[in-house]
Enzyme design. Structure first.
Site, short mmCIF file in Angstrom:
data_model
loop_
_atom_site.label_atom_id
_atom_site.label_comp_id
_atom_site.label_asym_id
_atom_site.label_seq_id
_atom_site.Cartn_x
_atom_site.Cartn_y
_atom_site.Cartn_z
N HIS A 1 21.33 0.39 30.73
CA HIS A 1 20.45 0.28 29.55
C HIS A 1 21.09 0.84 28.30
O HIS A 1 20.39 1.17 27.34
CB HIS A 1 19.11 0.99 29.83
CG HIS A 1 18.35 0.34 30.95
ND1 HIS A 1 17.44 1.02 31.73
CD2 HIS A 1 18.40 -0.91 31.44
CE1 HIS A 1 16.95 0.19 32.64
NE2 HIS A 1 17.52 -0.99 32.50
N CYS B 1 25.25 -3.08 15.15
CA CYS B 1 24.61 -3.75 14.01
C CYS B 1 23.44 -4.59 14.50
O CYS B 1 23.49 -5.22 15.55
CB CYS B 1 25.63 -4.65 13.29
SG CYS B 1 24.94 -5.36 11.79
N CYS C 1 25.31 -0.82 8.32
CA CYS C 1 26.53 -1.34 8.95
C CYS C 1 27.68 -1.32 7.95
O CYS C 1 27.57 -1.92 6.87
CB CYS C 1 26.29 -2.77 9.44
SG CYS C 1 27.79 -3.54 10.09
N CYS D 1 28.87 -5.26 7.48
CA CYS D 1 28.12 -6.34 6.80
C CYS D 1 26.99 -5.80 5.94
O CYS D 1 26.25 -6.54 5.32
CB CYS D 1 27.53 -7.30 7.84
SG CYS D 1 26.08 -6.63 8.67
C1 BV8 Z 1 14.53 -8.01 30.68
C2 BV8 Z 1 16.38 2.01 27.20
C3 BV8 Z 1 14.67 -10.32 30.32
C4 BV8 Z 1 15.46 2.22 26.04
C5 BV8 Z 1 14.96 1.12 28.97
C6 BV8 Z 1 6.40 -7.42 34.75
C7 BV8 Z 1 6.98 -7.40 36.01
C8 BV8 Z 1 8.36 -7.22 36.16
C9 BV8 Z 1 9.17 -7.07 35.04
C10 BV8 Z 1 8.57 -7.09 33.80
C11 BV8 Z 1 7.20 -7.28 33.65
N1 BV8 Z 1 6.94 -7.23 32.32
C12 BV8 Z 1 8.08 -7.04 31.64
C13 BV8 Z 1 9.08 -6.99 32.53
C14 BV8 Z 1 10.49 -6.83 32.23
C15 BV8 Z 1 10.77 -5.39 31.82
C16 BV8 Z 1 10.23 -4.42 32.83
O1 BV8 Z 1 10.82 -4.22 33.89
N2 BV8 Z 1 9.10 -3.77 32.47
C17 BV8 Z 1 8.50 -2.80 33.38
C18 BV8 Z 1 7.88 -1.65 32.57
C19 BV8 Z 1 7.46 -3.52 34.23
N3 BV8 Z 1 12.21 -5.29 31.81
C20 BV8 Z 1 12.87 -5.61 30.68
O2 BV8 Z 1 12.34 -5.91 29.64
C21 BV8 Z 1 14.38 -5.60 30.79
N4 BV8 Z 1 14.89 -6.82 30.21
O3 BV8 Z 1 13.81 -8.16 31.64
O4 BV8 Z 1 15.06 -9.01 29.93
C22 BV8 Z 1 15.61 -11.23 29.64
C23 BV8 Z 1 16.63 -11.83 30.37
C24 BV8 Z 1 17.47 -12.71 29.74
C25 BV8 Z 1 17.34 -12.96 28.35
C26 BV8 Z 1 16.33 -12.30 27.62
C27 BV8 Z 1 15.46 -11.42 28.26
C28 BV8 Z 1 14.97 -4.45 30.01
C29 BV8 Z 1 14.53 -3.14 30.65
C30 BV8 Z 1 15.27 -1.99 29.97
C31 BV8 Z 1 14.33 -1.26 29.04
N5 BV8 Z 1 15.01 -0.09 28.48
N6 BV8 Z 1 15.63 2.16 28.45
C32 BV8 Z 1 14.97 3.63 25.94
O5 BV8 Z 1 15.27 4.46 26.84
O6 BV8 Z 1 14.27 3.93 24.95
S1 BV8 Z 1 14.04 1.39 30.38
C33 BV8 Z 1 13.67 3.05 30.42
O7 BV8 Z 1 12.58 3.15 31.30
C34 BV8 Z 1 14.73 3.91 31.03
O8 BV8 Z 1 16.02 3.51 30.69
C35 BV8 Z 1 14.48 3.77 32.49
O9 BV8 Z 1 15.16 2.69 33.01
C36 BV8 Z 1 13.03 3.43 32.54
C37 BV8 Z 1 12.27 4.64 32.98
O10 BV8 Z 1 12.31 4.55 34.35
P1 BV8 Z 1 12.77 5.81 35.20
O11 BV8 Z 1 14.16 6.18 34.85
O12 BV8 Z 1 12.47 5.45 36.59
O13 BV8 Z 1 11.87 6.98 34.69
P2 BV8 Z 1 10.34 7.23 35.03
O14 BV8 Z 1 9.81 8.24 34.10
O15 BV8 Z 1 9.66 5.90 35.16
O16 BV8 Z 1 10.40 7.85 36.48
C38 BV8 Z 1 10.95 9.15 36.65
C39 BV8 Z 1 11.02 9.30 38.14
O17 BV8 Z 1 11.64 10.53 38.43
C40 BV8 Z 1 9.64 9.35 38.79
O18 BV8 Z 1 9.71 8.63 39.99
C41 BV8 Z 1 9.43 10.84 39.07
O19 BV8 Z 1 8.66 11.06 40.23
C42 BV8 Z 1 10.84 11.28 39.31
N7 BV8 Z 1 11.15 12.68 38.98
C43 BV8 Z 1 10.66 13.42 37.95
N8 BV8 Z 1 11.25 14.64 37.93
C44 BV8 Z 1 12.15 14.65 38.96
C45 BV8 Z 1 12.09 13.41 39.63
N9 BV8 Z 1 12.85 13.12 40.70
C46 BV8 Z 1 13.71 14.06 41.12
N10 BV8 Z 1 13.84 15.27 40.54
C47 BV8 Z 1 13.07 15.60 39.46
N11 BV8 Z 1 13.20 16.82 38.89
ZN ZN Z 2 26.92 -5.61 10.58
#
Ligand code: BV8
Ligand code: ZN
Length: 296
Positions: free
Chosen positions: A131, A139, A197, A200
């Site tokens: 990600h 840009c 940027c 550009c």
């Molecule tokens: C795409 C960067 C298509 C930005 C991030 C419905 C069904 C299925 C999919 C979708 C849907 N609706 C939409 C979608 C697609 C969507 C998606 O998956 N949405 C989800 C919410 C349902 N995905 C996308 O949009 C992706 N792109 O599909 O594009 C496409 C294809 C071709 C052409 C055009 C388009 C892009 C997804 C990437 C988004 N960007 N990050 C930013 O950070 O600001 S995602 C972001 O959230 C993070 O990077 C990370 O990946 C995610 C968070 O998840 P986790 O890391 O798991 O964190 P979370 O808090 O959820 O969980 C923490 C875990 O740790 C918990 O389990 C907890 O119990 C545990 N924990 C806590 N403390 C501890 C611990 N474990 C151990 N020790 C501890 N101490």
């Molecule tokens: Zn540019």
């Protein structure tokens, strides 16, 4: 004592069977999530105190949000850059980097954009940031390919200085700034105040993958090529709710290639989509304590 407590609810037999399998494993893949960095002090996205608890993810981590309010989105990312620069990688980041040096056929897929695995000297050829990174800037103009990596300036531009407002946060969260604090909304930042940027003159944006955006093509190709090389012995799923796709899909793909799955998570309910099989492991607790134990 903390370590003993964290390991207490893990049967020694499980650790033994895991480490024996790890020893024999050649091809290993890990999927990392925000839980890996929780102990370093960075809030996760969905857990208690999760980053997005006070912000609505769909209102900030999307191209539409940036289009409509680049100032607020830049403040969100500038705040996260500031937070990430203020903390250190933990023992689990280092243990994963160490395992990569021991096992050249071990690749790590990180969903985290916090820069902590690279700062733990994780071998870059074995680390794929699915990600992007808070410290990549690119840009926003589709016709311009200007991009830069490892930009650690904080703030990137003076207007993004974190305002130390008199938020009534508890002392333990004194350094947190909730920029969407509606009590005193941060003054709108004009485009002129935001990073421009040099190529550009357009607007620069954080080099992360927003919801609705595809993952980086070159990264996906490198990962898919590795997966195509054949049987996989072990998949580690560390600190992720496995809710975000296509990242979460890799666990299913690894299973299809024969991998046994080891989940390390604080929450016993956070399992990969297909759940766990008899031959898998679930280690409940803090990744920062458990992962170093498992990989030593
Ligand atoms: C795409 C960067 C298509 C930005 C991030 C419905 C069904 C299925 C999919 C979708 C849907 N609706 C939409 C979608 C697609 C969507 C998606 O998956 N949405 C989800 C919410 C349902 N995905 C996308 O949009 C992706 N792109 O599909 O594009 C496409 C294809 C071709 C052409 C055009 C388009 C892009 C997804 C990437 C988004 N960007 N990050 C930013 O950070 O600001 S995602 C972001 O959230 C993070 O990077 C990370 O990946 C995610 C968070 O998840 P986790 O890391 O798991 O964190 P979370 O808090 O959820 O969980 C923490 C875990 O740790 C918990 O389990 C907890 O119990 C545990 N924990 C806590 N403390 C501890 C611990 N474990 C151990 N020790 C501890 N101490
Ligand atoms: Zn540019």
């Amino acid at each position: 004592a903390v370590k003993q407590a964290a390991l207490a609810n893990i049967a020694a037999a499980d650790i033994k069977s895991f480490t024996e399998h790890l020893q024999k494993s050649k091809r290993i893949v890990a999927l990392l999530g925000a839980g890996l960095s929780a102990s370093s002090g960075l809030p996760t996205f969905r857990g208690a105190g999760g980053l997005w608890r006070s912000f609505d993810a769909s209102s900030l981590a999307t191209p539409e949000a940036f289009e409509s309010n680049p100032g607020l989105v830049w403040q969100f990312y500038s705040y996260r850059r500031h937070m990430a620069l203020g903390v250190e990688p933990n023992k689990a980041h280092y243990a994963l980097a160490e395992l990569s040096r021991r096992k050249e056929n071990f690749i790590t897929l990180s969903q985290n954009v916090d820069g902590l695995s690279p700062r733990a000297q994780h071998p870059p050829g074995q680390l794929h940031l699915l990600h992007g990174s808070l410290f990549n800037i690119k840009c926003n103009e589709f016709y311009c390919n200007y991009t830069r990596e490892n930009d650690f300036t904080d703030p990137i531009v003076p207007a993004l200085e974190i305002p130390k407002k008199g938020l009534n946060l508890p002392a333990s969260r004194a350094n947190e700034v909730d920029i969407t604090d509606v009590a005193n909304p941060v003054p709108e930042l004009g485009v002129a105040d935001l990073p421009q940027c040099p190529k550009c003159g357009g607007l620069l944006r954080p080099g992360v993958v927003w919801f609705g955006e595809p993952l980086p093509g070159d990264t996906i190709k490198a990962v898919d090529d590795w997966f195509d090389e054949g049987q996989i012995d072990l998949m580690l799923v560390i600190g992720t709710s496995s809710k975000v796709y296509p990242a979460a899909e890799y666990t299913d793909t690894a299973r299809q290639a024969g991998a046994r799955v080891a989940v390390i998570n604080m929450d016993p309910n956070d399992k990969p989509r297909q759940g766990l099989k008899q031959r898998d492991w679930f280690f409940q607790g803090d990744a920062a304590v458990i992962v170093p134990e498992l990989l030593k």
